[in-house]
Design an enzyme around this catalytic site. Structure first.
Site, mmCIF file in Angstrom:
data_model
loop_
_atom_site.group_PDB
_atom_site.id
_atom_site.type_symbol
_atom_site.label_atom_id
_atom_site.label_comp_id
_atom_site.label_asym_id
_atom_site.label_seq_id
_atom_site.Cartn_x
_atom_site.Cartn_y
_atom_site.Cartn_z
ATOM 1 N N CYS A 173 79.196 29.927 2.818
ATOM 2 C CA CYS A 173 80.191 28.967 3.316
ATOM 3 C C CYS A 173 81.426 29.755 3.727
ATOM 4 C CB CYS A 173 80.546 27.964 2.220
ATOM 5 S SG CYS A 173 81.846 26.805 2.714
ATOM 6 N N CYS A 204 81.539 20.889 5.464
ATOM 7 C CA CYS A 204 82.188 20.644 4.181
ATOM 8 C C CYS A 204 83.615 20.240 4.513
ATOM 9 C CB CYS A 204 82.151 21.922 3.344
ATOM 10 S SG CYS A 204 83.125 21.814 1.833
ATOM 11 N N CYS A 240 100.033 33.708 5.810
ATOM 12 C CA CYS A 240 99.465 32.820 6.837
ATOM 13 C C CYS A 240 100.563 32.211 7.717
ATOM 14 C CB CYS A 240 98.655 31.714 6.163
ATOM 15 S SG CYS A 240 97.799 30.661 7.341
ATOM 16 N N ARG A 266 82.682 17.162 -4.245
ATOM 17 C CA ARG A 266 83.083 18.295 -5.093
ATOM 18 C C ARG A 266 84.417 18.043 -5.789
ATOM 19 N NH1 ARG A 266 82.967 23.178 -1.961
ATOM 20 N NH2 ARG A 266 80.734 23.052 -2.278
ATOM 21 N N CYS A 268 101.399 24.651 5.948
ATOM 22 C CA CYS A 268 100.826 23.635 5.041
ATOM 23 C C CYS A 268 101.658 23.618 3.755
ATOM 24 C CB CYS A 268 99.369 23.966 4.736
ATOM 25 S SG CYS A 268 98.428 24.388 6.221
ATOM 26 N N CYS A 307 81.558 30.961 -1.051
ATOM 27 C CA CYS A 307 82.484 30.463 -0.035
ATOM 28 C C CYS A 307 83.603 31.468 0.206
ATOM 29 C CB CYS A 307 83.138 29.162 -0.492
ATOM 30 S SG CYS A 307 81.982 27.895 -0.940
ATOM 31 N N CYS A 331 100.574 25.012 0.225
ATOM 32 C CA CYS A 331 99.769 26.231 0.123
ATOM 33 C C CYS A 331 100.541 27.478 -0.323
ATOM 34 C CB CYS A 331 99.089 26.505 1.462
ATOM 35 S SG CYS A 331 97.940 27.893 1.341
HETATM 36 N N1 SAM Z 1 93.261 28.777 6.121
HETATM 37 C C1 SAM Z 1 92.145 27.936 6.193
HETATM 38 C C2 SAM Z 1 92.510 26.502 6.445
HETATM 39 O O1 SAM Z 1 93.548 26.060 5.973
HETATM 40 O O2 SAM Z 1 91.743 25.788 7.088
HETATM 41 C C3 SAM Z 1 91.227 28.011 5.005
HETATM 42 C C4 SAM Z 1 91.784 28.207 3.628
HETATM 43 S S1 SAM Z 1 92.805 26.889 2.994
HETATM 44 C C5 SAM Z 1 93.518 27.599 1.566
HETATM 45 C C6 SAM Z 1 91.582 25.740 2.410
HETATM 46 C C7 SAM Z 1 92.014 24.483 1.736
HETATM 47 O O3 SAM Z 1 92.500 24.751 0.440
HETATM 48 C C8 SAM Z 1 93.117 23.665 2.344
HETATM 49 O O4 SAM Z 1 92.696 22.914 3.442
HETATM 50 C C9 SAM Z 1 93.505 22.765 1.183
HETATM 51 O O5 SAM Z 1 92.735 21.578 1.218
HETATM 52 C C10 SAM Z 1 93.144 23.604 -0.037
HETATM 53 N N2 SAM Z 1 94.360 23.993 -0.791
HETATM 54 C C11 SAM Z 1 95.240 24.955 -0.470
HETATM 55 N N3 SAM Z 1 96.241 25.008 -1.362
HETATM 56 C C12 SAM Z 1 96.002 24.069 -2.297
HETATM 57 C C13 SAM Z 1 96.690 23.628 -3.478
HETATM 58 N N4 SAM Z 1 97.844 24.165 -3.863
HETATM 59 N N5 SAM Z 1 96.139 22.623 -4.215
HETATM 60 C C14 SAM Z 1 94.976 22.061 -3.800
HETATM 61 N N6 SAM Z 1 94.298 22.427 -2.708
HETATM 62 C C15 SAM Z 1 94.795 23.408 -1.949
HETATM 63 FE FE1 SF4 Z 2 97.169 28.975 5.962
HETATM 64 FE FE2 SF4 Z 2 97.149 27.889 3.534
HETATM 65 FE FE3 SF4 Z 2 97.382 26.333 5.661
HETATM 66 FE FE4 SF4 Z 2 95.041 27.570 5.171
HETATM 67 S S1 SF4 Z 2 96.008 26.002 3.922
HETATM 68 S S2 SF4 Z 2 96.106 27.410 7.158
HETATM 69 S S3 SF4 Z 2 95.795 29.469 4.253
HETATM 70 S S4 SF4 Z 2 98.854 27.887 5.008
#
Ligand code: SAM
Ligand code: SF4
Ligand code: DTB
Length: 323
Positions: free
Chosen positions: A138, A198, A63, A270, A67, A107, A70
């Protein structure tokens, strides 16, 4: 009027929460806070029924976003293999199995900043296919334009997941490639398209309690409160900047669930990522504090979830039933 009286009186949904009020909720004795949160849950829901969703990553890794929690960000070496977009048939088959195993909502998550090009067309076909199984659908595909939200609705999407993740103030410590306002804009587009929203966040990003209060205020004070509010406990991922962040105190996490329930009385709350590392007793307290939705299945998107066997045993011992 005291803070307590404001909540106990009537349960109209409020959109005017202030930081002082929410901090006062967090500061209440644990038993008082949980009692009120549980009473709120009972006024709006059957306290013994839990909504169960199943996640699938339709496009994993690589990606563009940074973040810092992530595993799927291309900015960090987390050891995760980047994968191609799944085929429509693979996704529909996974949804069929999830339905058989008791999930009512499927989802689909994608490691995208937002959907684009041909991939979006494929994702729309996935939604149509899953919807035709009679499941709630979802999607969590990142930032959306107004038009994309409309197309998702037309394809049969029920819910769109897009988290605010943290407070507006803490946000830039966590993500630099898109802004808090970008996220609010996406929620606006989702709402306008007539999709259920959500949206929630993560506890354990190095934020302080005031940040949690401000994140919940940003959610509760939206023109319409989200239908579903995922509260994730950070799963620390080796290789990400937040890998070594101190795990929040369990009671602080449970308090966050309780405050979410009180502020958003009619929303599903949730208990999301992070259940795998929680004791059964902690999960039970989260359910008592107002959580009434979970992700089921051995895997979330890429990380481990509480095992289906453990969940079956926990639900049976607590007398909980999937809805
Ligand atoms: N890429 C899209 C986005 O970020 O909007 C959708 C998928 S992203 C993985 C969805 C959510 O997963 C993130 O907004 C975050 O809240 C959650 N998430 C990702 N990594 C995580 C982690 N290590 N622990 C807890 N929640 C996590
Ligand atoms: Fe990409 Fe992970 Fe951020 Fe979603 S949460 S935008 S998958 S880096
Ligand atoms: C949400 O709030 N939590 C889910 C879902 N929305 C998309 C994702 C959790 C991801 C946990 C880390 C992983 O599995 O990669």
């Amino acid at each position: 009027m005291t803070v307590q009286a404001v909540h106990i009186e009537a349960d109209q949904v409020r959109h005017d929460w202030t930081v002082d009020e929410v901090e006062a909720l967090f500061a209440r004795p644990f038993n008082d806070l949980l009692f009120e949160a549980h009473a709120t849950l009972r006024r709006h829901f059957d306290p013994n029924r839990v909504q169960v969703s199943r996640l699938l990553s339709i496009k994993t890794g690589g990606c563009s976003e940074d973040c810092s929690y992530c595993p799927q960000s291309a900015h960090y070496a987390t050891g995760l293999e980047k994968e191609r977009l799944l085929a429509v048939e693979e996704v529909v088959e996974a949804a069929r199995v999830a339905k058989e195993e008791g999930a009512s909502r499927f989802c689909m998550g994608a490691a995208w900043r937002g959907p684009k090009g041909d991939d979006f067309g494929v994702a729309l076909a996935m939604i149509e296919g899953v919807k035709s199984l009679g499941m709630q659908t979802c999607a969590s595909f990142g930032l959306l334009s107004r038009e994309q939200a409309r197309q998702l609705k037309e394809a049969g999407l029920d819910y769109y997941n897009h988290n605010l993740d943290t407070s507006p103030e803490h946000y830039s410590e966590v993500i630099s490639t898109r802004t808090f306002q970008d996220r609010l804009d996406t929620l606006d587009h989702v709402q306008e398209a007539g999709l259920h929203v959500c949206s929630g966040g993560i506890v354990g990003l190095g934020e302080v309690q005031r940040d949690r209060a401000k994140m919940l205020i940003a959610l509760a004070n939206l023109p319409k409160q989200p239908d579903s509010v995922p509260i994730n406990l950070l799963i620390p991922i080796p290789g990400t900047p937040l890998a070594e962040t101190v795990r929040p105190d369990a009671f602080d996490f449970i308090r966050t669930i309780a405050v979410t329930r009180i502020m958003m009385p009619k929303s599903f709350v949730r208990l999301s990522a992070g259940r795998e590392g929680m004791s059964e007793e902690m999960q039970a307290l989260c359910f008592f504090a107002g959580a009434n939705s979970v992700f089921c299945g051995a895997k979330l998107l890429t990380a481990r979830n509480a095992s289906p066997e453990d969940d079956k045993s926990l639900f049976a011992r607590l007398g909980l039933q999937p809805m």
